[in-house]
Write a protein that holds these residues in place. Structure first.
Motif, short mmCIF file in Angstrom:
data_model
loop_
_atom_site.label_atom_id
_atom_site.label_comp_id
_atom_site.label_asym_id
_atom_site.label_seq_id
_atom_site.Cartn_x
_atom_site.Cartn_y
_atom_site.Cartn_z
N SER A 130 39.95 36.97 32.62
CA SER A 130 39.67 38.14 33.46
C SER A 130 39.35 37.72 34.88
O SER A 130 39.03 36.56 35.14
CB SER A 130 38.51 38.96 32.89
OG SER A 130 37.30 38.23 32.96
N VAL A 131 39.45 38.69 35.77
CA VAL A 131 39.14 38.48 37.19
C VAL A 131 38.22 39.60 37.64
O VAL A 131 38.46 40.77 37.34
CB VAL A 131 40.43 38.51 38.03
CG1 VAL A 131 40.10 38.46 39.52
CG2 VAL A 131 41.34 37.34 37.65
N THR A 132 37.18 39.23 38.37
CA THR A 132 36.23 40.22 38.90
C THR A 132 36.18 40.08 40.41
O THR A 132 35.94 39.00 40.94
CB THR A 132 34.83 40.00 38.32
OG1 THR A 132 34.90 40.07 36.89
CG2 THR A 132 33.88 41.07 38.83
N PHE A 144 44.07 41.77 46.33
CA PHE A 144 43.94 41.57 44.89
C PHE A 144 43.81 40.09 44.58
O PHE A 144 44.66 39.29 44.98
CB PHE A 144 45.17 42.10 44.14
CG PHE A 144 45.37 43.58 44.22
CD1 PHE A 144 46.09 44.14 45.26
CD2 PHE A 144 44.85 44.41 43.25
CE1 PHE A 144 46.29 45.51 45.34
CE2 PHE A 144 45.05 45.79 43.31
CZ PHE A 144 45.77 46.32 44.36
N PHE A 148 45.13 40.57 37.11
CA PHE A 148 44.63 41.00 38.42
C PHE A 148 43.21 41.53 38.35
O PHE A 148 42.77 42.06 37.32
CB PHE A 148 45.51 42.13 38.97
CG PHE A 148 46.85 41.70 39.47
CD1 PHE A 148 47.93 41.62 38.62
CD2 PHE A 148 47.03 41.38 40.81
CE1 PHE A 148 49.17 41.23 39.09
CE2 PHE A 148 48.27 41.00 41.29
CZ PHE A 148 49.34 40.92 40.43
N GLY A 149 42.53 41.43 39.48
CA GLY A 149 41.30 42.17 39.67
C GLY A 149 41.61 43.59 40.10
O GLY A 149 42.77 43.98 40.22
N LYS A 150 40.55 44.38 40.34
CA LYS A 150 40.74 45.80 40.67
C LYS A 150 41.28 46.01 42.07
O LYS A 150 41.77 47.07 42.38
CB LYS A 150 39.42 46.55 40.55
CG LYS A 150 38.98 46.84 39.14
CD LYS A 150 37.79 47.78 39.16
CE LYS A 150 37.37 48.14 37.75
NZ LYS A 150 36.26 49.12 37.75
N GLN A 205 41.37 51.35 38.78
CA GLN A 205 41.26 50.29 37.78
C GLN A 205 42.12 49.08 38.17
O GLN A 205 42.75 49.07 39.22
CB GLN A 205 41.66 50.83 36.41
CG GLN A 205 40.78 51.96 35.91
CD GLN A 205 41.08 52.38 34.50
OE1 GLN A 205 41.62 51.61 33.71
NE2 GLN A 205 40.74 53.61 34.16
N LYS A 206 42.12 48.09 37.32
CA LYS A 206 42.84 46.86 37.61
C LYS A 206 44.35 47.04 37.49
O LYS A 206 44.83 47.92 36.79
CB LYS A 206 42.40 45.76 36.65
CG LYS A 206 40.96 45.37 36.77
CD LYS A 206 40.62 44.20 35.86
CE LYS A 206 39.17 43.80 36.05
NZ LYS A 206 38.83 42.58 35.27
N VAL A 207 45.06 46.18 38.17
CA VAL A 207 46.50 46.08 37.95
C VAL A 207 46.69 45.39 36.60
O VAL A 207 46.20 44.29 36.38
CB VAL A 207 47.18 45.27 39.07
CG1 VAL A 207 48.65 45.09 38.77
CG2 VAL A 207 46.97 45.94 40.42
#
Lengths: 113, 113
Positions: A3-5, A89, A103-105, B41-43
């Motif tokens: 995940s990415v934040t 992103f 991707f992040g948001k 939201q995220k991609v």
């Protein structure tokens, strides 16, 4: 899973201000890290990338350093311009599951003159 | 610079209807992808496609979704019976090779009413 934040936006700056957009990741193994940018009305474009720890990606005055110890890939620019206004992103590719990017948001940057 | 083109830019449909989103990848690219971004939201990765077959897909890409490369230039995403939660921006992307830089289209905004 991976995940990415990213930091929440929007980020609003004056021209020539210093920019930091934070990004941290969770991944097994050794991912590649990316920053993509989306200008208004356009598709996502690769801005910069880093493929291993301590690598620094740079492009158009933007920089980001792959920090494995802090699992971060913060985007920085010393002096932003109005034309930098876009959505940014952060993304990773685990290199273990094909080429699917995670991707992040996205963080919206708005620069005023 | 060559680019990925997506049509239409906006699509409005009624719940339960079928939609086809169209993409023309860059001509010498071999890998094709669909991503989507629900507002705020995220991609999210949906599917990747190589050599006329799906190479990877996410949990989102269920039986309601299908992809096709009907000729040498187009790459389509079909949603058989749209749901409200399918409303999102759908991005097509292509790359020259596995792990190579992705080129994204500007997206199709799908609104399901």
């Amino acid at each position: 899973g991976d995940s990415v934040t990213q930091m929440e936006g929007p980020v609003t700056l004056s021209e020539e201000a210093f920019l930091t957009i934070n990004c941290t990741y969770t991944a097994t193994g050794y991912p590649s890290l990316f920053w993509y940018v989306q200008y208004p009305g356009e598709g996502l474009q690769l801005l910069l990338k880093a493929t291993k720890a301590d690598d620094k990606g740079s492009n158009k005055g933007f920089e980001a350093t792959y920090r494995k110890e802090t699992t971060s890939f913060h985007l920085e620019k010393g002096s932003v311009q109005v034309s930098d206004s876009a959505v940014y992103f952060c993304a990773l590719n685990s290199n273990q599951a094909g080429t699917a990017l995670i991707f992040g948001k996205g963080t919206t940057l708005s620069v005023s003159s | 610079e060559p680019e990925v083109t997506q049509t239409p830019s906006h699509q409005v449909t009624q719940m339960g209807q079928e939609v086809i989103l169209r993409c023309v990848p860059i001509s010498n690219h071999l890998y094709f992808y669909w991503y989507r971004q629900i507002l705020g939201q995220k991609v999210e990765f949906l599917v990747s496609f190589y050599n006329n077959e799906i190479s990877e897909k996410s949990e989102i890409f269920d039986d309601q979704f299908s992809v096709e490369r009907p000729d040498g230039s187009n790459f389509t995403l079909k949603i058989r019976s749209t749901k409200l939660e399918d409303s999102a921006m759908y991005f097509c992307a292509s790359s020259e090779g596995d792990g190579e830089k992705l080129f994204f289209g500007s997206g199709t905004q799908l609104s399901v009413l």
